[in-house]
Scaffold this motif. Structure first.
Motif, PDB file in Angstrom:
ATOM      1  N   LYS A  26       0.897  -1.093  -0.228  1.00  0.00           N
ATOM      2  CA  LYS A  26       0.143   0.043  -0.053  1.00  0.00           C
ATOM      3  C   LYS A  26       0.767   1.303   0.109  1.00  0.00           C
ATOM      4  CE  LYS A  26      -0.665   0.673   4.830  1.00  0.00           C
ATOM      5  NZ  LYS A  26      -1.678   0.864   6.144  1.00  0.00           N
ATOM      6  N   ALA A  27       2.013   1.175   0.453  1.00  0.00           N
ATOM      7  CA  ALA A  27       2.826   2.216   0.460  1.00  0.00           C
ATOM      8  C   ALA A  27       3.574   2.779  -1.207  1.00  0.00           C
ATOM      9  CB  ALA A  27       4.208   2.164   1.289  1.00  0.00           C
ATOM     10  N   SER A  28       3.541   4.020  -0.996  1.00  0.00           N
ATOM     11  CA  SER A  28       3.918   4.557  -2.373  1.00  0.00           C
ATOM     12  C   SER A  28       5.326   5.574  -2.129  1.00  0.00           C
ATOM     13  CB  SER A  28       2.941   5.361  -3.064  1.00  0.00           C
ATOM     14  OG  SER A  28       3.394   6.123  -4.227  1.00  0.00           O
ATOM     15  N   ASP A  29       5.901   5.578  -3.201  1.00  0.00           N
ATOM     16  CA  ASP A  29       7.223   6.529  -3.008  1.00  0.00           C
ATOM     17  C   ASP A  29       6.822   7.891  -3.605  1.00  0.00           C
ATOM     18  OD1 ASP A  29       7.326   5.844  -5.591  1.00  0.00           O
ATOM     19  OD2 ASP A  29       9.456   5.127  -5.723  1.00  0.00           O
ATOM     20  N   PHE A  30       5.542   8.176  -3.843  1.00  0.00           N
ATOM     21  CA  PHE A  30       5.231   9.612  -4.293  1.00  0.00           C
ATOM     22  C   PHE A  30       3.771   9.773  -3.894  1.00  0.00           C
ATOM     23  CE2 PHE A  30       3.818   6.155  -7.422  1.00  0.00           C
ATOM     24  CZ  PHE A  30       2.615   6.919  -7.605  1.00  0.00           C
ATOM     25  N   ILE A  31       3.340  10.991  -4.058  1.00  0.00           N
ATOM     26  CA  ILE A  31       1.961  11.333  -3.680  1.00  0.00           C
ATOM     27  C   ILE A  31       1.161  11.303  -4.810  1.00  0.00           C
ATOM     28  CG2 ILE A  31       0.568  13.569  -2.852  1.00  0.00           C
ATOM     29  CD1 ILE A  31       2.406  12.413  -0.825  1.00  0.00           C
ATOM     30  N   SER A  32       0.084  10.335  -4.680  1.00  0.00           N
ATOM     31  CA  SER A  32      -0.780   9.852  -5.650  1.00  0.00           C
ATOM     32  C   SER A  32      -1.774  10.808  -5.691  1.00  0.00           C
ATOM     33  CB  SER A  32      -1.523   8.541  -5.604  1.00  0.00           C
ATOM     34  OG  SER A  32      -2.279   8.542  -4.089  1.00  0.00           O
ATOM     35  N   GLU A  33      -2.898  10.882  -6.700  1.00  0.00           N
ATOM     36  CA  GLU A  33      -3.749  11.853  -6.789  1.00  0.00           C
ATOM     37  C   GLU A  33      -4.779  11.716  -5.642  1.00  0.00           C
ATOM     38  OE1 GLU A  33      -5.859  12.122 -10.572  1.00  0.00           O
ATOM     39  OE2 GLU A  33      -4.149  12.137 -11.668  1.00  0.00           O
ATOM     40  N   PRO A  34      -5.293  10.673  -5.240  1.00  0.00           N
ATOM     41  CA  PRO A  34      -6.008  10.712  -3.975  1.00  0.00           C
ATOM     42  C   PRO A  34      -5.267  11.060  -2.748  1.00  0.00           C
ATOM     43  CG  PRO A  34      -6.147   8.500  -5.071  1.00  0.00           C
ATOM     44  CD  PRO A  34      -5.011   9.353  -5.840  1.00  0.00           C
ATOM     45  N   MET A  35      -3.940  10.924  -2.460  1.00  0.00           N
ATOM     46  CA  MET A  35      -3.322  11.475  -1.475  1.00  0.00           C
ATOM     47  C   MET A  35      -3.225  13.062  -1.688  1.00  0.00           C
ATOM     48  SD  MET A  35      -0.180   8.754  -1.468  1.00  0.00           S
ATOM     49  CE  MET A  35      -0.259   7.165  -1.216  1.00  0.00           C
ATOM     50  N   CYS A  36      -3.044  13.650  -2.769  1.00  0.00           N
ATOM     51  CA  CYS A  36      -2.896  14.933  -3.114  1.00  0.00           C
ATOM     52  C   CYS A  36      -4.142  15.647  -2.758  1.00  0.00           C
ATOM     53  CB  CYS A  36      -2.737  15.110  -4.387  1.00  0.00           C
ATOM     54  SG  CYS A  36      -2.638  17.015  -4.874  1.00  0.00           S
ATOM     55  N   LYS A  37      -5.253  14.742  -3.083  1.00  0.00           N
ATOM     56  CA  LYS A  37      -6.616  15.380  -2.643  1.00  0.00           C
ATOM     57  C   LYS A  37      -6.909  15.335  -1.164  1.00  0.00           C
ATOM     58  CE  LYS A  37     -11.085  16.976  -3.443  1.00  0.00           C
ATOM     59  NZ  LYS A  37     -11.201  18.124  -4.002  1.00  0.00           N
ATOM     60  N   PHE A  38      -6.273  14.355  -0.453  1.00  0.00           N
ATOM     61  CA  PHE A  38      -6.361  14.401   1.210  1.00  0.00           C
ATOM     62  C   PHE A  38      -5.690  15.679   1.533  1.00  0.00           C
ATOM     63  CE2 PHE A  38      -5.733  12.876   5.448  1.00  0.00           C
ATOM     64  CZ  PHE A  38      -7.082  12.027   5.613  1.00  0.00           C
ATOM     65  N   ILE A  39      -4.559  15.699   1.241  1.00  0.00           N
ATOM     66  CA  ILE A  39      -3.633  16.802   1.567  1.00  0.00           C
ATOM     67  C   ILE A  39      -4.344  18.313   1.493  1.00  0.00           C
ATOM     68  CG2 ILE A  39      -1.418  17.994   1.403  1.00  0.00           C
ATOM     69  CD1 ILE A  39      -0.296  15.355   0.541  1.00  0.00           C
TER      70      ILE A  39
END
Length: 213
Positions: free
Chosen positions: A32-45
């Motif tokens: 589940k871990a990524s080495d970048f900020i995905s689009e859903p993560m960007c939206k969360f931030i």
């Protein structure tokens, strides 16, 4: 309050012992871990008004600091970089000093009313680049510094801790009268008079009025 006696036979001292006693992590959890900020993560931030940032110095001593502002106050500069404005604080500069020593940071993003969280680990630098500072003006005031985080690992965290803690439930929320005040926590261990505590309380209130940005 007496010091707790720690029994050596019950200490868990290495990962092999940990795994033997409590089991292995499933592949899906590691994946589940990524080495970048995905689009859903960007939206969360972009929706998050609150983040805690942990750091450590070159002797391994750790610190954690809360950061908050309007949702999206931490900018996603790219899939691999985050920009965090450093607003006025107490001038201890714990996070800033630790970053200059090791650069190691971890972030925990939270959204009020939402039980899941977002965790980001990475390497940080501190800059006072005027072009970057200008992106973070609030009430015509700029931060003094920007923390640049290069993302090494990012992943969503399940809701269990928030649900167990019930932190967003109104029936579990406390008023200021229910908890120790900041001046009490700052001064209880010091031999100072009540009048001095009152003066500190007054200074804290005035600082909230004058130095938010």
């Amino acid at each position: 309050m007496s010091e707790l006696k720690i029994l050596d036979q019950y200490l868990i001292k290495n990962e092999a012992q940990l795994r033997e006693q409590f089991g292995n992590t499933t592949e899906s959890i590691w994946a589940k871990a990524s080495d970048f900020i995905s689009e859903p993560m960007c939206k969360f931030i972009e929706l998050s008004p609150f983040c805690c940032i942990s750091s450590r110095d070159n002797q391994g001593r750790t610190d954690i600091s809360p950061r908050g502002d309007a949702p999206g106050f931490i900018h996603v500069a790219s899939a691999g970089q985050l920009l965090i404005p450093d607003r006025p604080g107490n001038r201890r500069y714990d996070t800033i000093r630790n970053i200059m020593e090791t650069g190691d940071v971890s972030l925990l993003f939270m959204i009020p009313g939402v039980a899941i969280t977002l965790r980001v680990n990475g390497q940080a630098q501190v800059t006072c680049d005027p072009d970057l500072l200008s992106r973070f003006a609030v009430k015509e005031k700029l931060p003094k510094m920007i923390i640049i985080v290069t993302v090494q690992e990012a992943y969503g965290h399940c809701a269990k801790a928030i649900l167990r803690g019930k932190i967003w439930r109104e029936d579990f929320m406390l008023t200021g009268a229910d908890v120790p005040s900041l001046p009490e926590m700052m001064t209880h261990h010091l031999a100072i008079k009540a009048a001095e505590v009152d003066r500190i309380e007054s200074n804290v209130i005035q600082d909230l009025k004058d130095s938010m940005y």
